[in-house]
Design a protein around this motif. Structure first.
Motif, PDB file in Angstrom:
ATOM      1  N   UNK A 196      31.381  27.922  45.172  1.00 26.34           N
ATOM      2  CA  UNK A 196      32.138  26.970  45.974  1.00 26.34           C
ATOM      3  C   UNK A 196      31.328  26.584  47.205  1.00 26.34           C
ATOM      4  N   UNK A 197      31.163  25.268  47.388  1.00 24.84           N
ATOM      5  CA  UNK A 197      30.396  24.743  48.519  1.00 24.84           C
ATOM      6  C   UNK A 197      29.006  25.360  48.614  1.00 24.84           C
ATOM      7  N   UNK A 213      21.582  25.672  44.769  1.00 22.81           N
ATOM      8  CA  UNK A 213      23.033  25.715  44.883  1.00 22.81           C
ATOM      9  C   UNK A 213      23.573  24.742  45.922  1.00 22.81           C
ATOM     10  N   UNK A 214      22.723  24.244  46.793  1.00 26.32           N
ATOM     11  CA  UNK A 214      23.165  23.260  47.778  1.00 26.32           C
ATOM     12  C   UNK A 214      23.568  21.931  47.150  1.00 26.32           C
ATOM     13  N   UNK A 215      23.228  21.743  45.873  1.00 27.42           N
ATOM     14  CA  UNK A 215      23.634  20.534  45.139  1.00 27.42           C
ATOM     15  C   UNK A 215      25.016  20.688  44.497  1.00 27.42           C
ATOM     16  N   UNK A 216      25.539  21.922  44.506  1.00 29.22           N
ATOM     17  CA  UNK A 216      26.737  22.242  43.728  1.00 29.22           C
ATOM     18  C   UNK A 216      27.958  22.392  44.631  1.00 29.22           C
ATOM     19  N   UNK A 217      28.994  21.624  44.314  1.00 30.91           N
ATOM     20  CA  UNK A 217      30.252  21.719  45.070  1.00 30.91           C
ATOM     21  C   UNK A 217      31.136  22.829  44.513  1.00 30.91           C
ATOM     22  N   UNK A 218      31.321  22.857  43.209  1.00 33.56           N
ATOM     23  CA  UNK A 218      32.123  23.907  42.578  1.00 33.56           C
ATOM     24  C   UNK A 218      31.601  24.183  41.169  1.00 33.56           C
ATOM     25  N   UNK A 220      30.585  20.873  39.192  1.00 33.70           N
ATOM     26  CA  UNK A 220      30.863  19.677  39.980  1.00 33.70           C
ATOM     27  C   UNK A 220      29.857  19.628  41.136  1.00 33.70           C
ATOM     28  N   UNK A 221      29.418  18.404  41.462  1.00 33.44           N
ATOM     29  CA  UNK A 221      28.284  18.260  42.363  1.00 33.44           C
ATOM     30  C   UNK A 221      28.645  17.542  43.663  1.00 33.44           C
ATOM     31  N   UNK A 222      27.834  17.815  44.676  1.00 31.49           N
ATOM     32  CA  UNK A 222      27.873  17.013  45.886  1.00 31.49           C
ATOM     33  C   UNK A 222      27.184  15.678  45.610  1.00 31.49           C
ATOM     34  N   UNK A 223      27.587  14.655  46.342  1.00 33.61           N
ATOM     35  CA  UNK A 223      26.824  13.405  46.300  1.00 33.61           C
ATOM     36  C   UNK A 223      25.483  13.633  46.989  1.00 33.61           C
ATOM     37  N   UNK A 269      23.799  33.255  47.986  1.00 31.24           N
ATOM     38  CA  UNK A 269      23.422  31.868  48.232  1.00 31.24           C
ATOM     39  C   UNK A 269      23.683  31.379  49.639  1.00 31.24           C
ATOM     40  N   UNK A 270      24.231  32.245  50.499  1.00 32.64           N
ATOM     41  CA  UNK A 270      24.475  31.851  51.894  1.00 32.64           C
ATOM     42  C   UNK A 270      23.154  31.467  52.565  1.00 32.64           C
ATOM     43  N   UNK A 271      23.156  30.333  53.274  1.00 36.55           N
ATOM     44  CA  UNK A 271      21.954  29.862  53.966  1.00 36.55           C
ATOM     45  C   UNK A 271      22.069  30.192  55.445  1.00 36.55           C
ATOM     46  N   UNK A 272      21.026  30.813  55.979  1.00 40.46           N
ATOM     47  CA  UNK A 272      20.982  31.169  57.406  1.00 40.46           C
ATOM     48  C   UNK A 272      19.625  30.796  57.990  1.00 40.46           C
TER      49      UNK A 272
END
Length: 234
Positions: free
Chosen positions: A118-119, A149-154, A166-169, A203-206
């Motif tokens: 998710x997100x 994973x930053x391309x993936x919404x869910x 499901x993807x981000x635009x 997948x958390x980005x910091x």
């Protein structure tokens, strides 16, 4: 015990204790049991094997022996197999009725879709409850030309075992964990230079400073990959 002669072609192809004409009965039995299987599948509907629920798949397994044994075992009456088929079909209809009327039964038999990404980050509590590995998950979504994973919404693991993505635009894509196999093996706990890094576990980005042993604020793991921010190209 009767001595067995290896590679006795007569024994291999034709039982030496049964008449040759029994081959015709086997052909008849096979045709009849095949028709029973087709009728059963017709009752169950037109869904493909990959889309079968656990309950439906268990029925297919249960019917395997019932359909196969009477085809060539002379001491297995077709009538016995027919009773098995009738009982299994009635159970299938009964449980289908229960799943429509009783929600707990539906949940137990059919299962539920589970959100595992998710997100752009992995829902570890859901992910760890599934019989799924990182390699399997990433392999599934790579088939949709996902690079990170930053391309993936869910992402949902459906009750059928399939993956829905499901993807981000392009405008919404954000830095995320790269999922190419050759990159995943290079995850490290040493941060050579300051920048945005993605946790190998969730997948958390910091944004991390240069140094070592930087724990993820979300899952406390400390293996990192340089975050990727490319747009999704299909």
């Amino acid at each position: 015990m009767k001595d067995v002669v290896p590679f006795d072609w007569t024994r291999i192809f034709i039982h030496d204790e049964l008449p040759l004409g029994f081959l015709g009965e086997i052909a008849f039995r096979s045709a009849l049991m095949y028709v029973f299987v087709l009728i059963t599948l017709r009752v169950m509907g037109r869904r493909g094997i990959k889309q079968l629920s656990l309950f439906e798949f268990s029925i297919i397994l249960a019917l395997g022996s019932s359909a196969g044994d009477p085809m060539f075992y002379e001491d297995v009456p077709i009538g016995h197999a027919l009773v098995v088929f009738v009982v299994v079909i009635l159970l299938y209809v009964f449980f289908n009725y229960l799943t429509e009327k009783v929600e707990p039964v539906e949940r137990w038999l059919e299962g539920r879709a589970v959100c595992i990404i998710e997100d752009g980050v992995i829902n570890l509590s859901n992910f760890k409850k599934q019989n799924l590995t990182y390699h399997e998950l990433f392999g599934e979504i790579r088939q949709y030309q996902v690079e990170h994973l930053g391309q993936v919404r869910k992402v949902y693991l459906e009750a059928t075992g399939e993956i829905s993505t499901y993807f981000f635009t392009d405008e919404e894509v954000k830095p995320g964990l790269p999922i190419f196999p050759e990159l995943l093996t290079t995850a490290t706990d040493k941060i050579e230079q300051e920048g945005e890094y993605a946790c190998r576990s969730c997948g958390q980005v910091q944004k991390l400073p240069r140094g070592e042993q930087q724990p993820c604020t979300r899952c406390q793991h400390n293996l990192w990959l340089k975050a990727c921010s490319t747009k999704r190209i299909t």
